[in-house]
Design an enzyme around this catalytic site. Structure first.
Site, PDB file in Angstrom:
ATOM      1  N   LEU A  38      37.948  34.454  44.954  1.00 17.21           N
ATOM      2  CA  LEU A  38      39.031  35.314  45.093  1.00 17.21           C
ATOM      3  C   LEU A  38      38.370  36.431  45.637  1.00 17.21           C
ATOM      4  O   LEU A  38      37.515  37.412  45.044  1.00 17.21           O
ATOM      5  CB  LEU A  38      39.607  35.740  43.701  1.00 17.21           C
ATOM      6  CG  LEU A  38      40.178  34.657  42.986  1.00 17.21           C
ATOM      7  CD1 LEU A  38      40.890  35.013  41.749  1.00 17.21           C
ATOM      8  CD2 LEU A  38      41.049  33.760  43.885  1.00 17.21           C
ATOM      9  N   ARG A  96      43.033  38.882  51.778  1.00 20.80           N
ATOM     10  CA  ARG A  96      44.544  39.456  52.069  1.00 20.80           C
ATOM     11  C   ARG A  96      44.643  39.537  53.620  1.00 20.80           C
ATOM     12  O   ARG A  96      45.805  39.402  53.842  1.00 20.80           O
ATOM     13  CB  ARG A  96      44.566  41.081  51.762  1.00 20.80           C
ATOM     14  CG  ARG A  96      44.458  41.154  50.402  1.00 20.80           C
ATOM     15  CD  ARG A  96      44.665  42.737  49.888  1.00 20.80           C
ATOM     16  NE  ARG A  96      43.217  43.389  50.168  1.00 20.80           N
ATOM     17  CZ  ARG A  96      42.916  44.648  50.276  1.00 20.80           C
ATOM     18  NH1 ARG A  96      43.819  45.330  49.726  1.00 20.80           N
ATOM     19  NH2 ARG A  96      41.583  45.211  50.560  1.00 20.80           N
ATOM     20  N   ARG A  97      43.650  39.232  54.459  1.00 17.66           N
ATOM     21  CA  ARG A  97      43.872  39.432  55.837  1.00 17.66           C
ATOM     22  C   ARG A  97      43.353  37.883  56.452  1.00 17.66           C
ATOM     23  O   ARG A  97      42.195  37.800  56.702  1.00 17.66           O
ATOM     24  CB  ARG A  97      42.933  40.540  56.529  1.00 17.66           C
ATOM     25  CG  ARG A  97      43.730  41.878  56.083  1.00 17.66           C
ATOM     26  CD  ARG A  97      42.889  42.884  56.925  1.00 17.66           C
ATOM     27  NE  ARG A  97      41.600  43.245  56.590  1.00 17.66           N
ATOM     28  CZ  ARG A  97      41.143  43.965  55.269  1.00 17.66           C
ATOM     29  NH1 ARG A  97      42.276  44.538  54.718  1.00 17.66           N
ATOM     30  NH2 ARG A  97      39.770  44.034  55.153  1.00 17.66           N
ATOM     31  N   GLY A 139      25.877  54.194  54.702  1.00 10.78           N
ATOM     32  CA  GLY A 139      26.535  53.343  54.097  1.00 10.78           C
ATOM     33  C   GLY A 139      26.177  53.219  52.512  1.00 10.78           C
ATOM     34  O   GLY A 139      27.031  52.091  51.957  1.00 10.78           O
ATOM     35  N   LYS A 147      30.694  51.042  33.563  1.00  7.21           N
ATOM     36  CA  LYS A 147      29.468  50.114  33.128  1.00  7.21           C
ATOM     37  C   LYS A 147      29.084  50.469  31.962  1.00  7.21           C
ATOM     38  O   LYS A 147      28.647  49.800  31.141  1.00  7.21           O
ATOM     39  CB  LYS A 147      28.487  50.512  34.482  1.00  7.21           C
ATOM     40  CG  LYS A 147      28.847  50.080  35.650  1.00  7.21           C
ATOM     41  CD  LYS A 147      27.996  50.421  36.787  1.00  7.21           C
ATOM     42  CE  LYS A 147      28.483  49.919  37.960  1.00  7.21           C
ATOM     43  NZ  LYS A 147      27.367  50.538  39.334  1.00  7.21           N
TER      44      LYS A 147
END
Length: 432
Positions: free
Chosen positions: A11, A47-48, A188, A206
């Protein structure tokens, strides 16, 4: 070796999911040998669907995640979509249809871990989530299994790589917060919206998971005190260096000395340069565990990223698949102690307080009196006139150990003094 493959539903196929799929494909033979049966990627929910995903058979792609987990022939569901819904419903549906689950979903586990464990138990399924905390670092399994016979008293860690990169850059270069954040974003390390990281939400989730496992009690996200790091300044780092310290955003989970309660908190803190966590640089994570028998243990490594997180997911996948073959389940929820979570006001630590005060006789005595009235003992004081020649001075006070409630009362009283122009910063001192 069993010839019928164990079927895995994936998933999510983003940064982490795509790495999970890649490793399952490229290391298929090794995984089969370690598990005792082949593992087969049976479907990938996204989803895409139009997006090109190298190395993944387009026939496996589906947008109907519910239908995928309901198939009945799925042995393990790997959930890496994140968020609360639809992840929660998909995971419980997977249990209802005979699958075990491997998840990297820290937010969901911090909020509803008890309910998910109960659902797994009801259906004799596994729920593993090593990747939910500290990326590739083996941490959940050592706490759940290796230290199961020990008594863990404290877990202290850097569990967010983005914030550690920013604070490390501020410390090593003298950069301001925004400049360091901009660099983290360009490289990033930080999301376009870094709120979850820099405001401590990610680390708090966490911390809730770690505290629950370490102390065998239920700790939810709402139980964790949280304070972000956006107000940390270059001046704070200068003060830290003067004390032989640096600043880290820490997740701290502690058992009370009498064993009757626990605390969980996330906030910036000064730690001595001699502490092992002080040397954790860049986007790395590290967690320091203190227990009765094992003593002090430190776990260190990359705490985020596609490949490191996928490594933790695959480790769980191997364990869960082995359990499937043997007809057993691994460790589940171990919240037998049901210890209360104490409020932040009862936490005891040291403090570093920076004040802007009037530069005139008697100010130090007034400030010291306020600390004494609230039961907070002063360790050191440093006063320095401002270089611009104004009528104010900087007063830095480092306290002995006191409760957070006592310190809060002290600061409120200080703000009411006519000679105190402002409270520039308040920072806890940990790791001593």
């Amino acid at each position: 070796m069993r010839t019928r493959p164990l079927k895995v539903a994936l998933l999510g196929c983003g940064v982490v999911g795509s790495e999970v799929a890649r490793i399952m494909t490229t290391h298929a033979d090794d995984l089969a040998a370690r598990i005792g049966a082949p593992v087969e990627l049976a479907g990938v929910a996204v989803r895409r669907p139009s997006k090109v995903r190298a190395g993944i058979d387009p026939a496996l792609i589906t947008t109907d995640a519910t239908a995928l987990v309901k198939r009945g022939d799925i042995d393990v569901v790997v959930e890496v979509i994140g968020g609360i819904e639809p992840a929660r419903t998909l995971i419980t549906t997977a249990f209802e249809h005979g699958a075990s689950v491997v998840s990297a979903n820290k937010a969901l586990l911090a909020q509803d871990g008890a309910a998910l464990h109960a659902a797994a138990d009801d259906h004799d399924a596994d729920l593993y989530y090593e990747a939910a905390v500290a990326g590739a670092i083996p941490l959940i399994r050592p706490l759940r299994e290796s230290l199961a016979g020990d008594k863990v008293n404290r877990v202290l860690g850097i569990v967010n790589g983005t914030t550690n990169f920013i604070l490390d850059k501020m410390d090593s270069t003298g950069a301001g917060y925004q400049e360091a954040l901009d660099e983290a974003t360009a490289l990033g390390y930080a999301e376009a919206d870094p709120t979850a990281d820099v405001e401590g939400f990610d680390a708090a989730a966490k911390a809730a998971i770690l505290a629950g496992i370490a102390f065998h009690t239920r700790v939810r996200l709402d139980d964790v005190y949280r304070e972000g790091m956006i107000e940390v300044t270059a001046a704070d780092f200068a003060s830290a260096k003067a004390m032989g310290c640096t600043i880290k955003l820490l997740a701290i989970c502690e058992r009370a000395a009498d064993g009757g309660s626990v605390t969980a908190r996330v906030h910036p803190a000064m730690i001595p340069l001699t502490h092992p966590l002080a040397s954790v640089r860049g986007a790395y994570n590290a967690v320091f565990v203190e227990s009765d028998a094992a003593g002090q243990l430190m776990f260190y490594g990359p705490g985020a990223g596609g490949a490191p997180t996928a490594s933790a997911v695959l480790g769980d996948l191997v364990a869960v698949c082995r359990n499937k073959l043997s007809g057993a389940t691994g460790p589940g929820d171990s919240a037998y102690t049901q210890l209360p979570v104490s409020p932040m006001g009862e936490v005891v630590t040291r403090y570093h307080i920076s004040l802007d005060v009037a530069d005139k006789p008697g100010v130090l005595a007034q400030v010291a009196t306020v600390f004494a009235e609230h039961g907070v003992s002063i360790d050191t004081v440093r006063q320095q006139g401002r270089q611009d020649g104004g009528g104010d001075a900087s007063l830095v006070v480092v306290t002995h150990r006191a409760t957070d409630a006592s310190l809060t009362g002290t600061v409120e009283a200080l703000r009411n003094l006519d000679t105190v122009r402002g409270v520039a910063s308040i920072m806890r001192v940990e790791g001593e």
